[in-house]
Design a protein around this motif. Structure first.
Motif, short mmCIF file in Angstrom:
data_model
loop_
_atom_site.label_atom_id
_atom_site.label_comp_id
_atom_site.label_asym_id
_atom_site.label_seq_id
_atom_site.Cartn_x
_atom_site.Cartn_y
_atom_site.Cartn_z
N PRO A 143 7.59 -11.25 -1.13
CA PRO A 143 6.69 -12.39 -1.27
C PRO A 143 5.26 -12.15 -0.81
O PRO A 143 4.36 -12.89 -1.20
CB PRO A 143 7.35 -13.48 -0.41
N HIS A 144 5.03 -11.15 0.03
CA HIS A 144 3.66 -10.94 0.51
C HIS A 144 3.37 -9.45 0.62
O HIS A 144 3.74 -8.78 1.58
CB HIS A 144 3.43 -11.64 1.86
N ASP A 145 2.70 -8.94 -0.38
CA ASP A 145 2.27 -7.55 -0.39
C ASP A 145 1.13 -7.40 -1.38
O ASP A 145 0.54 -8.38 -1.82
CB ASP A 145 3.44 -6.61 -0.72
N ILE A 146 0.83 -6.17 -1.75
CA ILE A 146 -0.29 -5.90 -2.64
C ILE A 146 -0.09 -6.52 -4.03
O ILE A 146 -1.04 -6.81 -4.75
CB ILE A 146 -0.55 -4.38 -2.72
N TYR A 147 1.17 -6.73 -4.41
CA TYR A 147 1.44 -7.37 -5.70
C TYR A 147 0.95 -8.81 -5.67
O TYR A 147 0.31 -9.29 -6.62
CB TYR A 147 2.95 -7.33 -5.98
N SER A 148 1.24 -9.53 -4.60
CA SER A 148 0.76 -10.91 -4.46
C SER A 148 -0.77 -10.96 -4.42
O SER A 148 -1.38 -11.90 -4.91
CB SER A 148 1.34 -11.55 -3.20
N ALA A 149 -1.38 -9.93 -3.81
CA ALA A 149 -2.84 -9.86 -3.76
C ALA A 149 -3.42 -9.74 -5.18
O ALA A 149 -4.42 -10.38 -5.52
CB ALA A 149 -3.27 -8.68 -2.90
#
Length: 339
Positions: free
Chosen positions: A103-109
């Protein structure tokens, strides 16, 4: 498969009809979408393709980042190109959430940056969108930001999601709020209480201690009475066209400090005897002149006393100290006398 070929053909036709920056951005968006479709196919047998899934996911992030970066430095005045880009961004945004489990990593960024670009096109603004890091840096310690959006799950069901962001986060957090059918059903019962349970409870853990949250609505969330929901959440909601437009409140005084103090008993007084020590540092260009001067501090107290205290200075470090007996509140003045 026919639908995918039709979409790809339409995107290719749009790219051919454009030139310059717009076609480059659309090219990156199309590549990202192709990688998403590849991810979907691999996901059906993911226990065979774990490494391949990670590689495809990295390719999605790269393509989204390249499209957002190119978009930020481009000027696209014609409405036809902007409409084509908006359609491509929304189509891609609708597919991205189911391509990650974290849920929270560079993909979400990358998703957050795409959301900011999409909002900019919806506003039909000629301003360049900011990055998610800029949004984070603008937030005060007691503030948060939420980008609401719509997406489609692997079964083709329309859903709602959110990207949560605070000043302390290393990356935005992706939150899946549920299918559009489920949310519509909940809100039809009691719009206020179910809006709180549907929208805020899944996000609440990210905003503990926050007093204000900027949010951009999407779909049914335009009709949610956020002012009434504040009673359930204990948080102030501020609707904005894009979280990229929020003011820079990073240096603002937290609202908690500005609250009126609550009356209560005074703490017990502390009576102690001892020396008071003051330490300060001379700036570099003043160090060399200390050998030629005598520094003293004249201290005047509220109890009718005055002291003239010599100041000891370390010539090597520029650190100055003085010690004296203090009786109550006092004010001091530094004097420099030539030797």
């Amino acid at each position: 498969m026919k639908n995918r070929l039709l979409i790809s053909s339409l995107m290719l036709a749009a790219i051919i009809s454009m030139s310059g920056h717009a076609s480059t951005i659309l090219h990156h968006l199309q590549k990202a979408r192709n990688f998403v479709e590849e991810y979907e196919l691999l996901k059906e047998e993911d226990y065979y393709y774990t490494k391949e899934l990670e590689a495809v996911r990295d390719s999605i992030i790269l393509s989204v980042d390249l499209s957002a970066s190119e978009f930020r430095k481009s000027h696209i005045p014609d409405s036809l190109s902007r409409d084509s880009l908006l359609q491509a961004m929304q189509m891609l945004q609708a597919k991205l959430p189911h391509c990650t489990e974290d849920p929270h990593d560079i993909y979400s960024a990358a998703m957050y940056d795409l959301a900011l670009c999409t909002r900019q096109l919806i506003q039909d603004s000629q301003e360049s969108p900011v990055t998610w890091q800029v949004v984070r840096d603008r937030l005060a310690k007691d503030e948060g930001a939420v980008e609401l959006f719509q997406f489609v799950d692997l079964k083709g069901n329309p859903c709602y999601g959110a990207l949560a962001l605070t000043a302390e986060m290393n990356y935005p957090s992706l939150v899946r709020l549920g299918s559009r059918k489920e949310i519509d059903k909940r809100l039809s019962r009691n719009k206020e209480t179910h809006a709180y349970r549907t929208l805020w409870q899944p996000l609440e853990r990210y905003f503990k201690g926050k007093h204000k949250v900027y949010y951009t609505p999407s779909g049914i969330f335009y009709r949610i009475p956020m002012e009434e929901m504040e009673l359930y959440s204990g948080c102030e909601f501020d609707k904005v066209s894009s979280t990229g437009d929020i003011p820079d409140n990073s240096g603002a005084i937290p609202s908690e400090i500005l609250k009126n103090p609550v009356d209560g008993p005074l703490p017990n007084p502390i009576l102690k005897c001892g020396k008071s020590t003051i330490t300060f540092h001379l700036i570099d260009d003043k160090k060399d002149s200390t050998k030629e001067k005598n520094f003293t501090m004249e201290i005047e107290g509220i109890l009718d006393y005055a002291l003239d205290v010599p100041i000891k200075i370390d010539d090597a470090t520029g650190i100055a100290t003085l010690e004296f007996d203090l009786a109550g509140t006092a004010i001091g003045f530094i004097y420099c006398l030539w030797a």
